[in-house]
Design a protein around this motif. Sequence first.
Motif, mmCIF file in Angstrom:
data_model
loop_
_atom_site.group_PDB
_atom_site.id
_atom_site.type_symbol
_atom_site.label_atom_id
_atom_site.label_comp_id
_atom_site.label_asym_id
_atom_site.label_seq_id
_atom_site.Cartn_x
_atom_site.Cartn_y
_atom_site.Cartn_z
ATOM 1 N N LEU A 12 -41.199 5.708 -20.574
ATOM 2 C CA LEU A 12 -40.770 5.490 -22.000
ATOM 3 C C LEU A 12 -41.278 6.662 -22.717
ATOM 4 C CD1 LEU A 12 -40.903 1.670 -22.190
ATOM 5 C CD2 LEU A 12 -38.872 3.039 -22.417
ATOM 6 N N SER A 13 -42.753 6.974 -22.721
ATOM 7 C CA SER A 13 -43.098 8.101 -23.495
ATOM 8 C C SER A 13 -42.464 9.471 -23.271
ATOM 9 C CB SER A 13 -44.584 8.131 -23.227
ATOM 10 O OG SER A 13 -45.366 6.827 -23.420
ATOM 11 N N ARG A 14 -42.104 9.580 -21.912
ATOM 12 C CA ARG A 14 -41.392 11.071 -21.504
ATOM 13 C C ARG A 14 -40.114 10.934 -22.263
ATOM 14 N NH1 ARG A 14 -42.696 11.014 -16.638
ATOM 15 N NH2 ARG A 14 -44.420 12.367 -16.642
ATOM 16 N N ALA A 15 -39.497 9.879 -22.359
ATOM 17 C CA ALA A 15 -38.141 9.779 -22.834
ATOM 18 C C ALA A 15 -38.242 10.163 -24.273
ATOM 19 C CB ALA A 15 -37.686 8.521 -22.397
ATOM 20 N N ALA A 16 -39.355 9.606 -24.980
ATOM 21 C CA ALA A 16 -39.521 9.739 -26.347
ATOM 22 C C ALA A 16 -39.801 11.363 -26.712
ATOM 23 C CB ALA A 16 -40.652 9.141 -26.919
ATOM 24 N N GLY A 62 -53.505 0.587 -24.098
ATOM 25 C CA GLY A 62 -51.914 0.755 -24.443
ATOM 26 C C GLY A 62 -52.205 1.506 -25.991
ATOM 27 N N LEU A 63 -52.847 0.975 -26.759
ATOM 28 C CA LEU A 63 -52.688 1.639 -28.082
ATOM 29 C C LEU A 63 -53.129 3.151 -28.101
ATOM 30 C CD1 LEU A 63 -52.656 1.460 -31.266
ATOM 31 C CD2 LEU A 63 -55.227 0.530 -31.351
ATOM 32 N N LEU A 64 -54.331 3.336 -27.350
ATOM 33 C CA LEU A 64 -54.851 4.937 -27.235
ATOM 34 C C LEU A 64 -53.620 5.620 -26.449
ATOM 35 C CD1 LEU A 64 -58.521 4.302 -25.761
ATOM 36 C CD2 LEU A 64 -57.648 5.134 -28.006
ATOM 37 N N LEU A 81 -45.427 0.821 -29.336
ATOM 38 C CA LEU A 81 -46.197 -0.323 -29.037
ATOM 39 C C LEU A 81 -45.363 -1.632 -28.991
ATOM 40 C CD1 LEU A 81 -48.664 0.186 -32.078
ATOM 41 C CD2 LEU A 81 -49.401 0.268 -29.540
ATOM 42 N N LEU A 82 -44.332 -1.879 -29.418
ATOM 43 C CA LEU A 82 -43.389 -2.784 -29.469
ATOM 44 C C LEU A 82 -42.870 -2.944 -27.964
ATOM 45 C CD1 LEU A 82 -41.877 -5.214 -30.519
ATOM 46 C CD2 LEU A 82 -40.023 -3.826 -31.048
ATOM 47 N N LEU A 83 -42.409 -1.798 -27.477
ATOM 48 C CA LEU A 83 -41.803 -1.765 -26.066
ATOM 49 C C LEU A 83 -43.124 -2.124 -25.136
ATOM 50 C CD1 LEU A 83 -39.672 1.473 -26.263
ATOM 51 C CD2 LEU A 83 -39.044 -0.997 -25.799
ATOM 52 N N GLY A 84 -44.216 -1.394 -25.395
ATOM 53 C CA GLY A 84 -45.469 -2.047 -24.404
ATOM 54 C C GLY A 84 -45.489 -3.358 -24.112
#
Length: 611
Positions: A9-13, A79-81, A134-137
């Motif tokens: 998801l981070s890579r997609a972002a 996850g926050l970090l 954060l929400l997706l996590g």
Amino acid sequence: MYWLLLFALSRAAFLVYHYGLTVTLSGGEVVRTFVYGARLDASAAAYLCFVPFALLIAGSTWRRLPVGKLVAAYTAVVGLLVALMSTADLELYRAWGFRLDSTPLQYLGSPGEMAASAGSAPLGVLGLVLLSLLLLGWVLYRWLLTPLPPLPPAFPLIRAVTAGLLYAVLLVVPLRGGVQQIPVNQSDVYFSAAHPFANHAAINVPWNVAQSMPLRELRENPYNYMPDSTAARMVSELYKVPAQIAADSAAGLVTTPKPNVLFIILESFTAKLVGHLGGKKGVTPTLDSLARVGVSFEHLYASGDRSQKGIVSLLSGYPTQPNTSIIKFPRKTAQLPSLAQSLGNAGYSTSFYYGGELAFANMKAYLLSSGYRHLVERQDFAQKEQNSKWGAHDHVLFRRVLQELRQQSKPFFATAFTLSSHEPFDVPGQNRSFDNQDEETFFRNSVAYTDHTLGQFLQAARREAWWPNTLVVLVADHGHQLPGWMPVYEPRKFHIPLLLTGGALNPAYAGRSVATFGSQTDVAATLLSSLRLPTTDYRWSRNLLGPAPAAAPGGFAFFCFTDGFGMMTPRGRTVFDNVSRDRLTTDPVLPTQQRQGQAYQQRSFADFLQK
């Protein structure tokens, strides 16, 4: 699974945020950023999973431990970090051109500067991205990890702990990127020769930050021997030769205006085993015969003592560093000039051949960023051809080079890097069972084998259509302590061969021996000057076929070893320890030469830090 999906998801972002760059990629390249990036994602996930696994093992022994709540708290914090790093990386990449590493940590002591740097960032958009991650996590966590299944009452303690320990040990496999010989690094996710952005998108940000943490101390120059202005002036004088004189001096080396260039790098070829350089006779008959018909350089020295250092010095004309190597920092190597880029801009096709794994020491990332468009490595050879511990032996490598050069577009710049003379020196036909054979014998035999296969390759190449229009460069990546097991700082350990030959070599140069002292860094300018191509980007390289600078009559060679340097000139040798600030040999003190070496060490490392 949780972390792998979160990283995807981070890579997609990242790809969406940099849409202007993403649209330059094909659909297949976008998919490959996820496929190749999965190796670093898995490595990062394995690191992050060690704490939950430890908690699960502890919960197996102490049933009242609130494992579910502890895992949830740990995942929330980490996850926050991860979300913060991934979000900060979006805008920092736009400004810096490289993925987030430990660099921003140097600004923690200057919050005002950090806030000023972020002044132009779209904080609203970035805040929205952060909240979305954060929400997706949270959704993924609720879907995959709650409720945590309790341990069955009948499950024995020994069995539970054993299973937990076994799973924890198995985490080592994804942590190091698989079961291959070399642990995963950035090079393993670099796949595109044409689009650096695609390679950058495949990098896992948390992994990149953690990997760069041990390198953070390289922010200050420990080699300050004099005022910087003095050091800069002394180094400048070492390269001060009128540009036109330097260019004209090598202009007649080749007989054609745009010859092919075959650049062969010989693993560990020390001058101590090269007959025409005063080494043992009979080990390198191919090189010795080429010295009689080509151009031989009597006093060339390696810049460092490792392959990854020699590669950068040869192909980018850049000096080495005492306790690290610039090749470990892809964002720094991306700023270096390179022969592949210079020749590629001049219309040359570019290729690199190696029988081993290019992921070793981050070489693949460097080669792709430096302009090589075609790479051949261990995985491209058939399994039966991978007949060495490191990969494919040199006769297999040269056979592949010969086959492919027939189809390669002309003119070409092809680089081949041998490996058979690397430890453990297990070359074909060598019987290692004899008691009277020691490590020196094995090493000498491996050098002789590579020299022999090189001779066979060049003999076959002379029958190819491309040979009359080809200049061949033969040079070592570094020297070797063997034979003799010399100290790490011994200058003879750095003495290596450099030969120019080929069908495009001007007959007037046949048999010429160049006595000027030079370094691996000087090969780039020597080659480009011979091809009448600009060398202005190669600030640390000079044309060895041109006149020596007035500040160093007869030339000079600078080399590095662990926390020390050497400076070689016709006047003598200076070997200096950066820790004790004293010389390491009993050679006569040459004050001017020692100052020049100190200035070179100071300025070259300062340049490395600034990149």
